[in-house]
Structure formats: structure tokens, C-alpha cells
Scaffold this active site. Structure first.
Site, PDB file in Angstrom:
ATOM      1  N   ASP A   1      44.125 -26.676  25.548  1.00  0.00           N
ATOM      2  CA  ASP A   1      43.970 -27.526  26.059  1.00  0.00           C
ATOM      3  C   ASP A   1      43.230 -29.073  25.215  1.00  0.00           C
ATOM      4  OD1 ASP A   1      42.919 -29.663  27.701  1.00  0.00           O
ATOM      5  OD2 ASP A   1      41.860 -28.120  29.203  1.00  0.00           O
TER       6      ASP A   1
ATOM      7  N   GLU B   1      49.795 -40.296  13.814  1.00  0.00           N
ATOM      8  CA  GLU B   1      49.328 -40.801  12.961  1.00  0.00           C
ATOM      9  C   GLU B   1      49.723 -40.366  11.197  1.00  0.00           C
ATOM     10  OE1 GLU B   1      44.117 -41.725  11.300  1.00  0.00           O
ATOM     11  OE2 GLU B   1      45.140 -40.590  13.200  1.00  0.00           O
TER      12      GLU B   1
ATOM     13  N   HIS C   1      45.514 -45.150   3.261  1.00  0.00           N
ATOM     14  CA  HIS C   1      46.991 -45.494   4.592  1.00  0.00           C
ATOM     15  C   HIS C   1      47.884 -46.399   4.628  1.00  0.00           C
ATOM     16  CE1 HIS C   1      43.461 -43.268   6.451  1.00  0.00           C
ATOM     17  NE2 HIS C   1      44.410 -43.568   7.799  1.00  0.00           N
TER      18      HIS C   1
ATOM     19  N   LYS D   1      34.493 -30.466  28.225  1.00  0.00           N
ATOM     20  CA  LYS D   1      35.077 -31.165  27.486  1.00  0.00           C
ATOM     21  C   LYS D   1      34.407 -32.291  27.733  1.00  0.00           C
ATOM     22  CE  LYS D   1      39.084 -29.832  29.779  1.00  0.00           C
ATOM     23  NZ  LYS D   1      40.217 -29.437  31.425  1.00  0.00           N
TER      24      LYS D   1
END
Length: 423
Positions: A326, A121, A416, A252
Site C-alpha cells: 500500500d 526519478e 543528478h 497513513k
């Protein structure tokens, strides 16, 4: 009209697709013959080549894909990935940027850090680097680990509420036996809390562990299985069935429990930015940042966020991937609270994040690229995981500072456009 137009338009699009030639038949189950794909539990150059040969046999192996994914360096080091993946066919290369120097003055982390971020990104690294420079110019970010403990929540199903109560009575009376069974599976994990929760005939045991320098997901799973087996074997009241995880722990997932009690390490980080730093580095002013912060807080409240923050996930995903954490734990780690207030010396900015799951050993941290990225951070040895958690929170604070300033000044879209489209 009772049914909104956008719903009717969506139904029309689906109807048109469904009734095109062959679509009805294509969506029915198929019994067409196919050959089973045989995987490989360990990784080697030979196993990788074998899997590509199998893929070619099924018509799914472009030669250019094999050349990039299974490049010579990957084949030469394939064995080191064996404990981290199955069916390995290669490696994916991601660009890694660096943010720093970021000055952190914490209970565990103390120094000027350079932090690697793996991302595709554009503008992300630049934004965090700007926030880091602003915080460092202000003297650095204060951090503290406030609480620690990785949850695993086994579930036990009984015939009745009465049996569930008998089991809980036994468990709390024999907690030292359960603790010994769990800790016998690990030289680093410690069971520090066991809290029963009853829902009629179902019992959840909220088992919280400290895990040393590891993130500890596998560690606590294995320990909890031993705990559960000991409970089932020794308790006179037997469950009908039991599960090592009852989906209560927040593993998670973003949960209310995680927001309140935390899972992993709860960290708070803060800095006071003087007006001059806000003007010269962030190109805005304190009033503008506070004005936007109030609107953003309202948006978080109205949309039902767990916590209230702008974009922790951007830093967490990039930092976790770069350093071998993770990445799926971003789902719970990206919960927390960002605050900005006027103080005598400028604008006070803070984050409190209850679910940071990071480690400096185990898991993906042992892989070559990830170990190199961790070495760049410079944290190892006793206390390094707590320091890494503090650095992670400090990094997220940098992103909050930068994005709030960009929104307040009206620079978000143009940044951006400049960095993602016109470079």
C-alpha cells in the site's frame, strides 16, 4: 514593513488573476447540466471498454490514452484486478530498476537480495545500488524486527466522563470476549494488546494486532468492527455513537505515537563501513560524512521532523509500488532515525524505523507484475513478511549511506545533472 514583500507579491498575483475577464463568474457555483458517470465495481475487458465508451460520451477519452492504458495484455488479464480497484480503465507502466546484490544478515532475512524499485526519478536506483554495494562490501547489513503490531483505534462517544469510565471498566474486565470477537473474523490476525485512552467523554481503544504474512490493514479494520459491535451490544453503558477508527492509530500519517510505539513492524538495521570502502565506493571519507551528518541532524531538529533521516520515502515508495504494498503507507513508514558514528572499524551507520507496513500476501501482492517483483526478492512462506520488513529497512539504510556521502563530497547535484539531464 509589517507584511513581508513575498506576501504582498502573492496577493497582487491573485488579485490580477481574479479580476481578469470572466474569472469572478467562473469561480461561482455552476448548475450546468451533466450526465452521471457510471462506474464498475469489478474489472473485465468488457467493463473497461464500457468505461472508455462512457468517457468518450463525455468528451474525455483521447484515443491514444485508451490505446496505452487499455492495451491488449491489460484487457486479457483484467479480471485479476477486480479485488484491487473499482472503475478500472487500464494499467500504468512504470520503469523498474534493480538494486543488488544487497547482503542482509538478519533475524529473519538472510541472504544476498536483488530488490526491484519502480520509479520515474533518475539517479534514485543508482544511488541505492551504490549504497548497497558499499554495505555488501562491508560484510552486509545486520537487521532485526524489534516489535510488531498493526494498530486500529476505535472511538466511542458517551454522554459524560462518568459513562466513559464505566465503559473502560467494562472493556478491561471483558477483554477476552472482545479478543474472541475480533479474532473470529480472521484466521491469521491476533489481538495482542488493548489499551484504553480517555479524553473526557470520548474513549479510544488502542487495538494492536499481529497479522501473519499480510500487511493487514483490511484485516484489522474488519476485526475491530467486530470488536466494537460486541462492546456496544454487551456493555451496559451505551455510547451515543462510535467509529471503527478514531484517527488515533496513525494510519497513513506521520505521528508521535507511531514514532514511539510503532505501527506495523519496528526494524533496526546497521552496518560498519571500513575507511577503504568509504573511499573506494562512496568517494569520500568518514570525517566528511560525519561533518555533514551533524548539520543534517540540526536541520531535522530545527524543522521539526518526526525522527531524523534523509530520504526514506524514496526507497519506500519505489519498493512498495514495485512489490504491491500500500503506497499510501509511505506516509507513516518514512518515519525513523538515522545515526552515523565513528567506530573502531570505520563508520557505524544505522536506521531504526518503527512503522514498516509490508506483506508477502494479500492486497496488491497478488497482481501479476507485483507478484513477479516479489518473486525476484525471493521471500515467501512463514516469516516472509518479517524478513521483507528487514530487507526494506536495509534498503533504506543504503539510501542514507549514499546520499550522505554524496552531500559530504559535493557530488549530489552533479550526479543528478549527469543521470537526469545528460543521458
Amino acid at each position: 514593513m509589517i507584511v513581508p514583500n513575498h506576501v504582498l507579491e502573492m496577493l497582487q498575483r491573485v488579485r490580477e488573476l481574479y479580476f481578469r475577464q470572466g474569472r469572478e463568474e467562473r469561480m461561482l457555483p455552476s448548475d450546468a447540466a451533466l450526465s452521471r458517470f457510471r462506474g464498475a465495481q469489478s474489472a473485465s475487458a468488457e467493463s473497461i471498454r464500457g468505461l472508455w465508451e462512457a468517457l468518450r460520451g463525455q468528451g474525455h477519452a483521447p484515443s491514444e490514452s485508451e490505446a496505452v492504458l487499455a492495451d491488449p495484455e491489460t484487457l486479457a488479464t483484467a479480471e485479476c484486478y477486480s479485488t484491487n480497484i473499482e472503475n478500472m480503465i487500464g494499467t500504468v507502466k512504470l520503469p523498474v530498476g534493480v538494486v543488488g546484490p544487497l547482503r542482509v544478515r538478519g533475524l529473519h532475512a538472510d541472504g544476498d537480495f536483488h530488490l526491484p524499485l519502480a520509479t520515474t526519478e533518475a539517479a534514485l536506483v543508482a544511488s541505492y545500488a551504490r549504497g548497497a554495494w558499499a554495505a555488501t562490501r562491508a560484510g552486509g547489513i545486520s537487521t532485526a524486527v524489534l516489535y510488531e503490531g498493526v494498530l486500529r483505534t476505535p472511538a466511542f462517544v458517551f454522554e459524560s466522563l462518568l459513562d466513559a469510565g464505566r465503559f473502560v471498566e467494562w472493556a478491561v474486565s471483558h477483554v477476552e470476549r472482545l479478543k474472541a470477537a475480533a479474532e473470529a473474523t480472521t484466521s491469521h490476525g491476533k489481538l495482542v494488546s488493548l489499551e484504553p485512552v480517555i479524553d473526557n467523554n470520548v474513549v479510544f481503544l488502542l487495538c494492536r494486532y499481529t497479522t501473519g504474512e499480510a500487511a493487514g490493514q483490511n484485516m484489522v479494520t474488519i476485526a475491530t468492527e467486530a470488536l466494537g459491535k460486541a462492546a456496544v451490544a454487551e456493555c451496559p453503558t451505551k455510547p451515543l455513537r462510535w467509529y471503527v477508527e478514531g484517527n488515533f492509530s496513525g494510519d497513513k500519517k506521520a505521528t508521535s505515537l507511531g514514532t514511539i510505539t510503532g505501527r506495523g513492524r519496528k526494524v533496526s538495521a546497521s552496518v560498519i563501513l571500513p575507511p577503504e570502502v568509504v573511499r573506494s565506493v562512496l568517494r569520500t571519507d568518514i570525517d566528511a560524512m560525519l561533518d555533514y551528518g551533524r548539520v543534517a541532524g540540526l536541520g531535522a531538529l530545527l524543522s521539526g521532523q518526526f525522527g531524523a533521516q534523509a530520504h526514506y520515502a524514496n526507497a519506500l515508495a519505489a519498493f512498495y509500488i514495485a512489490t504491491g504494498q500500500d503506497a499510501a503507507c509511505v506516509a507513516e513508514s518514512a518515519v525513523g532515525f538515522t545515526r552515523m558514528e565513528r567506530r573502531e572499524g570505520g563508520i557505524f551507520c544505522s536506521v531504526t524505523m518503527p512503522n514498516i507496513l509490508v506483506g508477502t500476501v494479500g492486497g496488491g501482492t497478488r497482481l501479476p507484475s507485483q507478484r513477479a517483483a516479489l518473486n525476484l526478492v525471493g521471500l515467501e512462506g512463514p516469516g516472509s513478511a518479517a524478513a521483507l520488513a528487514e530487507v526494506t529497512a536495509a534498503l533504506c539504510l543504503c539510501g542514507e549511506i549514499s546520499i550522505v556521502a554524496a552531500m559530504a563530497a559535493g557530488h549530489f547535484a552533479s550526479a543528478h545533472d549527469k543521470l537526469a539531464r545528460k543521458r
